[in-house]
Design an enzyme around this catalytic site. Structure first.
Site, PDB file in Angstrom:
ATOM      1  N   ASP A  28       0.848  -1.188   0.000  1.00 38.24           N
ATOM      2  CA  ASP A  28       0.000   0.000   0.000  1.00 38.24           C
ATOM      3  C   ASP A  28       0.888   1.243   0.000  1.00 38.24           C
ATOM      4  O   ASP A  28       1.942   1.255   0.648  1.00 38.24           O
ATOM      5  CB  ASP A  28      -0.921   0.012   1.226  1.00 38.24           C
ATOM      6  CG  ASP A  28      -2.138   0.888   1.027  1.00 38.24           C
ATOM      7  OD1 ASP A  28      -1.962   2.116   0.854  1.00 38.24           O
ATOM      8  OD2 ASP A  28      -3.259   0.358   1.023  1.00 38.24           O
ATOM      9  N   GLY A  59     -27.096   0.656   1.983  1.00 39.69           N
ATOM     10  CA  GLY A  59     -25.937   1.540   1.918  1.00 39.69           C
ATOM     11  C   GLY A  59     -24.693   0.681   1.810  1.00 39.69           C
ATOM     12  O   GLY A  59     -24.747  -0.447   1.330  1.00 39.69           O
ATOM     13  N   LYS A 108     -20.280 -10.083 -10.913  1.00 43.88           N
ATOM     14  CA  LYS A 108     -20.194  -9.293  -9.676  1.00 43.88           C
ATOM     15  C   LYS A 108     -21.264  -8.210  -9.642  1.00 43.88           C
ATOM     16  O   LYS A 108     -22.002  -8.066  -8.657  1.00 43.88           O
ATOM     17  CB  LYS A 108     -18.792  -8.675  -9.559  1.00 43.88           C
ATOM     18  CG  LYS A 108     -18.644  -7.635  -8.463  1.00 43.88           C
ATOM     19  CD  LYS A 108     -18.840  -8.209  -7.076  1.00 43.88           C
ATOM     20  CE  LYS A 108     -18.564  -7.129  -6.024  1.00 43.88           C
ATOM     21  NZ  LYS A 108     -18.717  -7.648  -4.662  1.00 43.88           N
ATOM     22  N   LYS A 138     -24.409  -1.066   8.571  1.00 48.69           N
ATOM     23  CA  LYS A 138     -24.888  -2.356   9.061  1.00 48.69           C
ATOM     24  C   LYS A 138     -24.110  -2.699  10.316  1.00 48.69           C
ATOM     25  O   LYS A 138     -23.087  -2.060  10.625  1.00 48.69           O
ATOM     26  CB  LYS A 138     -24.709  -3.453   8.000  1.00 48.69           C
ATOM     27  CG  LYS A 138     -23.252  -3.718   7.634  1.00 48.69           C
ATOM     28  CD  LYS A 138     -23.104  -4.831   6.607  1.00 48.69           C
ATOM     29  CE  LYS A 138     -23.429  -6.186   7.176  1.00 48.69           C
ATOM     30  NZ  LYS A 138     -23.119  -7.282   6.246  1.00 48.69           N
ATOM     31  N   CYS A 156     -20.566  -1.273  -1.401  1.00 49.90           N
ATOM     32  CA  CYS A 156     -20.779  -1.986  -2.663  1.00 49.90           C
ATOM     33  C   CYS A 156     -22.067  -1.625  -3.389  1.00 49.90           C
ATOM     34  O   CYS A 156     -22.030  -1.149  -4.524  1.00 49.90           O
ATOM     35  CB  CYS A 156     -20.742  -3.499  -2.415  1.00 49.90           C
ATOM     36  SG  CYS A 156     -19.145  -4.123  -1.866  1.00 49.90           S
ATOM     37  N   LEU A 201     -34.605  -9.763   2.467  1.00 51.67           N
ATOM     38  CA  LEU A 201     -36.010  -9.357   2.479  1.00 51.67           C
ATOM     39  C   LEU A 201     -36.367  -8.739   3.825  1.00 51.67           C
ATOM     40  O   LEU A 201     -37.396  -9.043   4.417  1.00 51.67           O
ATOM     41  CB  LEU A 201     -36.919 -10.557   2.191  1.00 51.67           C
ATOM     42  CG  LEU A 201     -36.913 -11.084   0.750  1.00 51.67           C
ATOM     43  CD1 LEU A 201     -37.837 -12.287   0.623  1.00 51.67           C
ATOM     44  CD2 LEU A 201     -37.323 -10.001  -0.240  1.00 51.67           C
ATOM     45  N   THR A 259     -13.813  -4.376  -7.663  1.00 52.75           N
ATOM     46  CA  THR A 259     -15.020  -4.455  -8.478  1.00 52.75           C
ATOM     47  C   THR A 259     -14.869  -3.495  -9.651  1.00 52.75           C
ATOM     48  O   THR A 259     -14.774  -2.277  -9.465  1.00 52.75           O
ATOM     49  CB  THR A 259     -16.263  -4.084  -7.648  1.00 52.75           C
ATOM     50  OG1 THR A 259     -16.376  -5.014  -6.565  1.00 52.75           O
ATOM     51  CG2 THR A 259     -17.518  -4.157  -8.495  1.00 52.75           C
ATOM     52  N   ARG A 315     -19.186 -10.063   2.706  1.00 53.06           N
ATOM     53  CA  ARG A 315     -20.092  -9.232   3.492  1.00 53.06           C
ATOM     54  C   ARG A 315     -19.323  -8.631   4.660  1.00 53.06           C
ATOM     55  O   ARG A 315     -18.677  -9.363   5.412  1.00 53.06           O
ATOM     56  CB  ARG A 315     -21.246 -10.070   4.038  1.00 53.06           C
ATOM     57  CG  ARG A 315     -22.190 -10.654   2.999  1.00 53.06           C
ATOM     58  CD  ARG A 315     -23.109 -11.664   3.653  1.00 53.06           C
ATOM     59  NE  ARG A 315     -22.347 -12.772   4.250  1.00 53.06           N
ATOM     60  CZ  ARG A 315     -22.819 -13.576   5.192  1.00 53.06           C
ATOM     61  NH1 ARG A 315     -24.032 -13.392   5.678  1.00 53.06           N
ATOM     62  NH2 ARG A 315     -22.071 -14.559   5.668  1.00 53.06           N
ATOM     63  N   PHE A 350     -16.897 -11.396  -2.961  1.00 54.49           N
ATOM     64  CA  PHE A 350     -18.286 -11.420  -2.514  1.00 54.49           C
ATOM     65  C   PHE A 350     -18.314 -11.453  -0.984  1.00 54.49           C
ATOM     66  O   PHE A 350     -18.890 -12.343  -0.377  1.00 54.49           O
ATOM     67  CB  PHE A 350     -19.013 -12.644  -3.089  1.00 54.49           C
ATOM     68  CG  PHE A 350     -19.062 -12.667  -4.589  1.00 54.49           C
ATOM     69  CD1 PHE A 350     -20.031 -11.955  -5.284  1.00 54.49           C
ATOM     70  CD2 PHE A 350     -18.119 -13.389  -5.313  1.00 54.49           C
ATOM     71  CE1 PHE A 350     -20.075 -11.977  -6.674  1.00 54.49           C
ATOM     72  CE2 PHE A 350     -18.158 -13.407  -6.705  1.00 54.49           C
ATOM     73  CZ  PHE A 350     -19.136 -12.704  -7.386  1.00 54.49           C
TER      74      PHE A 350
END
Length: 438
Positions: free
Chosen positions: A30, A264, A211, A328, A267, A257, A122, A158, A156
């Site tokens: 980095d 928000g 994606k 979240k 992604c 659901l 992505t 979370r 993928f």
């Protein structure tokens, strides 16, 4: 295998640590000197459950290291992952690929022996071809499939469950254009074959589209149930029962659901917008996704009106206790969080906001500055407040001491944007309780 991971943000750091835990030798690179120095001291710059332990164990085992020197990081590598940011470009919503292309140019100059360059970020359809063209321009001595290969390997993950998602994924998607790249990626993910994880090999463009299509579909499910929640409120139905009733249909499924204030995070907002722009650019507009983007933006902006209504239609001079600022639970990420729309709207309407989030207080200060009061705990935020608003469903907000809360608040008013508590029970206890779609 020895690999380099360019970027130590959310995707790069989690992926690098997990690859190291698979037994590979990983160097995370980095340009942010401060971030690398923190990582070398054992400090994790993001909040992700279990990541601190995973990084520490693999650093101690000698499989994971950090550097700002790309040349050092690329020594002897068989694969280089580009995991830099691709934010929405200002003005048009397209993904900003400047960081990806800049990293590609630097990588190209340092390739020494066959190397697979993998886009983990992505990126829109066709980016892999552009990455390949950049490498050929910088290194005309290298031929695709011989001196190097370019592959797509979207993540993928979370937030809040990223380590488990990496190690026990539903699937791994790899976009390749030659057998040699396929062999390298197969070896990298070999530990997952033991768990019979589906490894989906496709062409690069297909991998890139998978994606975006996946995130757009999930965002559509969220937006759909939010619109059903609005209809439920008009006709007197219960959106949670509706969600259960349709979610038990295996063709639909129960995940994503859950009615709330809108999606928000890092992604869904940028990826849905980027897919819309890519589709328009290629003359194949995705009208459903366009509507999802529009409806979700409007929903987040409308949530403050629910708080205002619960407070009697006027927030001037009133105090609002806000619980949850991250988009979240189990993350400190506030990117496109509903709180970024709700909190400023409350302040504009004249409210004094007292807020608490278990992990996102540092991030919140970057966004809200001194416009709100930051509290060390949920009950401190409630002290003297006229309305309590739950924006993020952290576990500790699921079992609040409602007796204590009632004593602290000036009025027993709760606006629950995550449907944590049963409406009938709240009414029985004397609360003026507002939730979503119930």
């Amino acid at each position: 295998m020895r690999i380099a991971m360019i970027g130590t943000g959310y995707v790069g750091l989690v992926s690098g640590a997990c690859f190291a835990d698979f037994g590979h030798s990983v160097v995370c690179v980095d340009k942010d000197k401060d971030k690398i120095e923190r990582l070398l001291r054992g400090e994790i710059p993001i909040f992700e459950p279990g990541l601190d332990r995973l990084v520490a164990e693999n650093v101690e085992a000698g499989r994971l290291s950090f550097t700002t020197d790309l040349a050092e990081g690329m020594k002897g590598v068989e694969a280089v992952f580009i995991a830099v940011g691709t934010p929405s470009r200002r003005g048009d919503g397209h993904a900003d690929l400047s960081y990806v292309y800049a990293a590609t140019e630097e990588v190209a100059a340092l390739i020494d022996g066959y190397t697979v360059v993998v886009t983990k970020s992505t990126v829109p359809v066709g980016t892999g071809a552009e990455v390949e063209a950049i490498i050929q321009k910088v290194r005309p001595d290298l031929k695709p499939g011989e001196g190097f290969s370019v592959a797509s390997n979207p993540e993928f993950l979370r937030e809040g469950a990223a380590i488990d998602d990496f190690k026990r994924p539903d699937r791994v998607v790899c976009g390749v254009e030659d057998d040699r790249a396929r062999e390298v990626l197969s070896e990298l993910y070999r530990p997952l074959y033991l768990n019979e994880t589906p490894i989906v090999f496709t062409r690069r463009v297909t991998s890139e589209l998978i994606k975006y299509a996946a995130n757009a579909f999930l965002a559509t499910k969220i937006t759909f149930i939010n619109e059903m929640a609005d209809l439920c409120e008009k006709v007197g139905a219960d959106v949670q029962a509706v969600a259960r009733g349709i979610g038990l249909d295996k063709r639909i499924g129960s995940k994503f659901l859950h009615a709330g204030p809108g999606y928000g995070g890092s992604c869904f907002p940028k990826d849905t917008l980027a897919l819309v722009r890519t589709a328009q650019q290629h003359g194949a507009p995705v009208k459903i996704v366009e509507s999802v983007v529009e409806v979700n933006a409007a929903r987040k902006q409308s949530m403050a009106a629910r708080v205002k209504a619960a407070a009697g239609g006027d927030l001037s001079g009133k105090t609002v206790a806000v619980l949850g600022l991250a988009f979240k639970p189990n993350t400190d990420d506030m990117r496109d969080s509903p709180s970024l729309d709700i909190v400023p709207a409350l302040v504009r309407d004249g409210a004094t906001v007292r807020a608490h989030d278990p992990e996102a207080m540092g991030e919140a200060r970057k966004h809200f500055g001194d416009t709100i009061t930051y509290c060390d705990g949920a009950y401190e935020a409630m002290q003297g407040a006229d309305v309590l608003v739950i924006i993020t469903e952290w576990d500790e907000f699921r079992a609040l001491d409602l007796g204590r809360a009632r004593e602290l608040l000036s009025a027993p008013v709760i606006v629950d944007l995550r449907n944590i508590y049963p409406p009938a029970e709240m009414a029985e206890k004397g609360w003026a309780y507002t939730s979503i779609g119930r």
